[in-house]
Scaffold this motif. Structure first.
Motif, PDB file in Angstrom:
ATOM      1  N   GLN A 115       4.873  19.031  38.445  1.00  0.00           N
ATOM      2  CA  GLN A 115       7.054  18.572  39.085  1.00  0.00           C
ATOM      3  C   GLN A 115       7.156  19.514  40.049  1.00  0.00           C
ATOM      4  OE1 GLN A 115       8.237  16.240  35.775  1.00  0.00           O
ATOM      5  NE2 GLN A 115       7.601  14.665  36.951  1.00  0.00           N
ATOM      6  N   LEU A 116       7.467  21.076  38.966  1.00  0.00           N
ATOM      7  CA  LEU A 116       7.621  21.686  39.838  1.00  0.00           C
ATOM      8  C   LEU A 116       7.691  22.579  40.844  1.00  0.00           C
ATOM      9  CD1 LEU A 116       9.528  24.268  38.545  1.00  0.00           C
ATOM     10  CD2 LEU A 116       7.622  25.325  37.215  1.00  0.00           C
ATOM     11  N   CYS A 117       6.624  22.432  41.019  1.00  0.00           N
ATOM     12  CA  CYS A 117       5.864  22.900  41.833  1.00  0.00           C
ATOM     13  C   CYS A 117       5.597  21.899  42.723  1.00  0.00           C
ATOM     14  CB  CYS A 117       4.508  23.467  41.538  1.00  0.00           C
ATOM     15  SG  CYS A 117       4.184  25.114  40.575  1.00  0.00           S
ATOM     16  N   ALA A 118       5.836  20.944  42.862  1.00  0.00           N
ATOM     17  CA  ALA A 118       5.737  19.786  44.244  1.00  0.00           C
ATOM     18  C   ALA A 118       8.218  19.821  44.500  1.00  0.00           C
ATOM     19  CB  ALA A 118       6.049  19.206  43.523  1.00  0.00           C
ATOM     20  N   THR A 119       8.177  20.481  43.817  1.00  0.00           N
ATOM     21  CA  THR A 119       9.660  20.346  44.460  1.00  0.00           C
ATOM     22  C   THR A 119      10.113  21.840  45.828  1.00  0.00           C
ATOM     23  OG1 THR A 119      10.415  19.467  41.900  1.00  0.00           O
ATOM     24  CG2 THR A 119      12.262  20.932  43.323  1.00  0.00           C
ATOM     25  N   SER A 120      11.410  21.687  45.721  1.00  0.00           N
ATOM     26  CA  SER A 120      11.804  22.317  46.672  1.00  0.00           C
ATOM     27  C   SER A 120      13.127  23.339  46.697  1.00  0.00           C
ATOM     28  CB  SER A 120      12.059  21.326  48.782  1.00  0.00           C
ATOM     29  OG  SER A 120      10.477  21.244  49.512  1.00  0.00           O
ATOM     30  N   GLY A 121      12.972  24.255  46.842  1.00  0.00           N
ATOM     31  CA  GLY A 121      13.881  25.235  46.593  1.00  0.00           C
ATOM     32  C   GLY A 121      14.392  25.283  45.611  1.00  0.00           C
ATOM     33  N   VAL A 122      13.462  25.486  44.789  1.00  0.00           N
ATOM     34  CA  VAL A 122      13.717  26.550  43.490  1.00  0.00           C
ATOM     35  C   VAL A 122      12.738  27.269  42.922  1.00  0.00           C
ATOM     36  CG1 VAL A 122      13.613  23.573  42.491  1.00  0.00           C
ATOM     37  CG2 VAL A 122      11.629  24.872  42.115  1.00  0.00           C
ATOM     38  N   ASP A 123      12.629  28.048  41.941  1.00  0.00           N
ATOM     39  CA  ASP A 123      12.302  29.447  41.782  1.00  0.00           C
ATOM     40  C   ASP A 123      11.052  28.355  40.876  1.00  0.00           C
ATOM     41  OD1 ASP A 123      11.333  31.449  41.015  1.00  0.00           O
ATOM     42  OD2 ASP A 123      12.879  32.976  40.276  1.00  0.00           O
ATOM     43  N   ARG A 124      10.026  28.887  40.920  1.00  0.00           N
ATOM     44  CA  ARG A 124       8.806  28.274  40.568  1.00  0.00           C
ATOM     45  C   ARG A 124       8.390  28.781  39.389  1.00  0.00           C
ATOM     46  NH1 ARG A 124       6.287  25.739  45.728  1.00  0.00           N
ATOM     47  NH2 ARG A 124       7.419  23.807  45.754  1.00  0.00           N
ATOM     48  N   TYR A 125       8.913  30.210  39.202  1.00  0.00           N
ATOM     49  CA  TYR A 125       8.207  31.157  38.179  1.00  0.00           C
ATOM     50  C   TYR A 125       9.638  32.062  37.830  1.00  0.00           C
ATOM     51  CZ  TYR A 125       3.901  31.552  40.755  1.00  0.00           C
ATOM     52  OH  TYR A 125       2.538  31.223  40.954  1.00  0.00           O
ATOM     53  N   ALA A 126      11.180  30.682  37.526  1.00  0.00           N
ATOM     54  CA  ALA A 126      11.885  31.365  36.572  1.00  0.00           C
ATOM     55  C   ALA A 126      11.824  31.788  35.652  1.00  0.00           C
ATOM     56  CB  ALA A 126      13.178  30.528  37.285  1.00  0.00           C
ATOM     57  N   ASP A 127      11.402  30.415  34.624  1.00  0.00           N
ATOM     58  CA  ASP A 127      11.300  30.635  33.410  1.00  0.00           C
ATOM     59  C   ASP A 127       9.721  31.367  32.635  1.00  0.00           C
ATOM     60  OD1 ASP A 127      10.411  30.364  30.940  1.00  0.00           O
ATOM     61  OD2 ASP A 127      10.962  28.261  31.146  1.00  0.00           O
ATOM     62  N   GLY A 128      10.158  32.997  32.862  1.00  0.00           N
ATOM     63  CA  GLY A 128       8.250  33.479  32.104  1.00  0.00           C
ATOM     64  C   GLY A 128       7.871  33.394  31.160  1.00  0.00           C
ATOM     65  N   SER A 129       8.425  32.650  30.396  1.00  0.00           N
ATOM     66  CA  SER A 129       7.066  31.806  29.513  1.00  0.00           C
ATOM     67  C   SER A 129       6.324  30.848  30.145  1.00  0.00           C
ATOM     68  CB  SER A 129       8.154  30.985  27.979  1.00  0.00           C
ATOM     69  OG  SER A 129       8.929  30.216  29.088  1.00  0.00           O
ATOM     70  N   PRO A 135      -5.878  38.978  35.477  1.00  0.00           N
ATOM     71  CA  PRO A 135      -5.981  40.687  34.283  1.00  0.00           C
ATOM     72  C   PRO A 135      -6.427  41.026  36.244  1.00  0.00           C
ATOM     73  CG  PRO A 135      -7.333  39.396  33.483  1.00  0.00           C
ATOM     74  CD  PRO A 135      -6.794  38.660  33.867  1.00  0.00           C
ATOM     75  N   THR A 136      -7.278  40.028  36.545  1.00  0.00           N
ATOM     76  CA  THR A 136      -6.803  40.577  38.396  1.00  0.00           C
ATOM     77  C   THR A 136      -5.698  40.643  39.372  1.00  0.00           C
ATOM     78  OG1 THR A 136      -7.580  37.840  38.589  1.00  0.00           O
ATOM     79  CG2 THR A 136      -9.095  39.858  38.406  1.00  0.00           C
ATOM     80  N   GLY A 137      -4.766  39.931  38.870  1.00  0.00           N
ATOM     81  CA  GLY A 137      -3.183  40.132  39.390  1.00  0.00           C
ATOM     82  C   GLY A 137      -2.509  38.197  39.842  1.00  0.00           C
ATOM     83  N   GLU A 138      -3.534  37.258  39.964  1.00  0.00           N
ATOM     84  CA  GLU A 138      -2.635  35.975  39.771  1.00  0.00           C
ATOM     85  C   GLU A 138      -2.220  35.522  39.300  1.00  0.00           C
ATOM     86  OE1 GLU A 138      -7.330  37.175  41.371  1.00  0.00           O
ATOM     87  OE2 GLU A 138      -6.378  36.918  40.071  1.00  0.00           O
ATOM     88  N   PRO A 139      -1.014  35.015  39.562  1.00  0.00           N
ATOM     89  CA  PRO A 139       0.078  33.814  38.486  1.00  0.00           C
ATOM     90  C   PRO A 139      -1.254  32.647  37.966  1.00  0.00           C
ATOM     91  CG  PRO A 139       1.034  33.605  41.028  1.00  0.00           C
ATOM     92  CD  PRO A 139      -0.889  34.801  40.845  1.00  0.00           C
ATOM     93  N   HIS A 140      -0.039  32.575  36.627  1.00  0.00           N
ATOM     94  CA  HIS A 140      -1.011  31.647  36.002  1.00  0.00           C
ATOM     95  C   HIS A 140      -0.474  31.222  35.185  1.00  0.00           C
ATOM     96  CE1 HIS A 140      -3.588  30.651  32.121  1.00  0.00           C
ATOM     97  NE2 HIS A 140      -3.740  29.589  33.069  1.00  0.00           N
ATOM     98  N   PHE A 141       0.070  29.660  35.113  1.00  0.00           N
ATOM     99  CA  PHE A 141       0.396  29.370  34.326  1.00  0.00           C
ATOM    100  C   PHE A 141      -0.522  28.735  32.856  1.00  0.00           C
ATOM    101  CE2 PHE A 141       2.443  27.732  38.245  1.00  0.00           C
ATOM    102  CZ  PHE A 141       3.807  27.935  37.612  1.00  0.00           C
ATOM    103  N   HIS A 142      -0.005  29.331  32.182  1.00  0.00           N
ATOM    104  CA  HIS A 142      -0.501  29.615  31.298  1.00  0.00           C
ATOM    105  C   HIS A 142      -1.092  28.282  30.081  1.00  0.00           C
ATOM    106  CE1 HIS A 142       2.558  30.740  28.757  1.00  0.00           C
ATOM    107  NE2 HIS A 142       2.706  31.682  29.250  1.00  0.00           N
ATOM    108  N   ASP A 143      -0.784  27.825  29.985  1.00  0.00           N
ATOM    109  CA  ASP A 143      -0.757  25.805  29.356  1.00  0.00           C
ATOM    110  C   ASP A 143      -1.767  25.031  30.195  1.00  0.00           C
ATOM    111  OD1 ASP A 143       0.580  26.912  27.176  1.00  0.00           O
ATOM    112  OD2 ASP A 143       2.684  25.983  27.860  1.00  0.00           O
ATOM    113  N   VAL A 144      -1.783  25.364  31.400  1.00  0.00           N
ATOM    114  CA  VAL A 144      -3.482  24.906  31.654  1.00  0.00           C
ATOM    115  C   VAL A 144      -4.215  24.937  31.392  1.00  0.00           C
ATOM    116  CG1 VAL A 144      -4.217  23.591  34.463  1.00  0.00           C
ATOM    117  CG2 VAL A 144      -2.011  24.795  34.197  1.00  0.00           C
ATOM    118  N   ARG A 145      -5.191  23.849  30.565  1.00  0.00           N
ATOM    119  CA  ARG A 145      -5.916  24.269  29.824  1.00  0.00           C
ATOM    120  C   ARG A 145      -7.484  24.568  31.180  1.00  0.00           C
ATOM    121  NH1 ARG A 145      -3.681  19.341  27.673  1.00  0.00           N
ATOM    122  NH2 ARG A 145      -3.645  19.959  25.387  1.00  0.00           N
TER     123      ARG A 145
END
Length: 199
Positions: A115-129, A135-145
């Motif tokens: 839902q977050l990444c489908a919503t326009s106009g929001v900072d999808r990375y605001a919650d740094g937790s 290690p190669t630099g790509e952003p990753h939502f770490h709770d995704v299995r």
């Protein structure tokens, strides 16, 4: 960091691209006009269930993310998958200019990420937790299995979207099979469980 060069663009496939000496012989005499209403076409696929994924990347000027229901396996050997990126998405330029991406395959516990990444106009990375970088630099939502690190190898531009074929470089699966897959159907989020098995 300088933004990476976009993957090579190949022209749209033509009917003759599928013709070879072993295939049935067919040669359309002329281009056939479409006989389908756009609304009917949209309705067809609105009723076609699709798995839900989130695409993330950082082309060099900041992380981007987009929810997608177009991710599909193309080949196992070599490991190739495909997805489309809408030109109307604010994440499109970043996703299409990144050398590598992360494709998150979501289950029911990840509906918030979808839902977050489908919503326009929001900072999808605001919650740094909720995310970190591989290690190669790509952003990753770490709770995704389940997720794949991929490298685009071909892109095809079509009206309103770009179709990307990517090679899987790394696959990670944690506790796979313990959560129900997330599905999008008729503009609604659903989950698959044992009650959905057809007999």
């Amino acid at each position: 960091m300088t933004p990476a060069t976009a993957p090579p663009v190949i022209p749209p496939l033509q009917p003759t691209d599928f013709i070879d000496d072993h295939a049935p012989s067919w040669r359309p005499a002329a281009p056939e006009p479409a006989q389908i209403d756009i609304a009917d076409f949209a309705t067809m696929f609105r009723h076609q269930p699709a798995g839900v994924a989130v695409l993330t990347a950082d082309p060099g000027d900041g992380p981007v993310a987009m929810t997608a229901t177009s991710v599909a396996s193309v080949s196992v050997d070599p490991p190739l998958l495909a997805f489309s990126v809408s030109t109307s998405s604010s994440a499109a330029p970043g996703l299409l200019h990144a050398r590598t991406l992360v494709v998150h395959l979501l289950d029911e516990d990840d509906i918030g990420v979808a839902q977050l990444c489908a919503t326009s106009g929001v900072d999808r990375y605001a919650d740094g937790s909720t995310w970190s970088r591989l290690p190669t630099g790509e952003p990753h939502f770490h709770d995704v299995r389940r997720w794949l690190r991929v490298r685009p190898v071909r892109v095809v531009e079509v009206p309103g979207a770009t179709v990307v074929v990517a090679e899987a470089l790394l696959a990670s699966s944690t506790a796979a099979g313990t959560a129900r897959p997330l599905v999008y159907h008729h503009r609604t989020w659903h989950v698959l469980d044992e009650s959905s098995v057809a007999h």
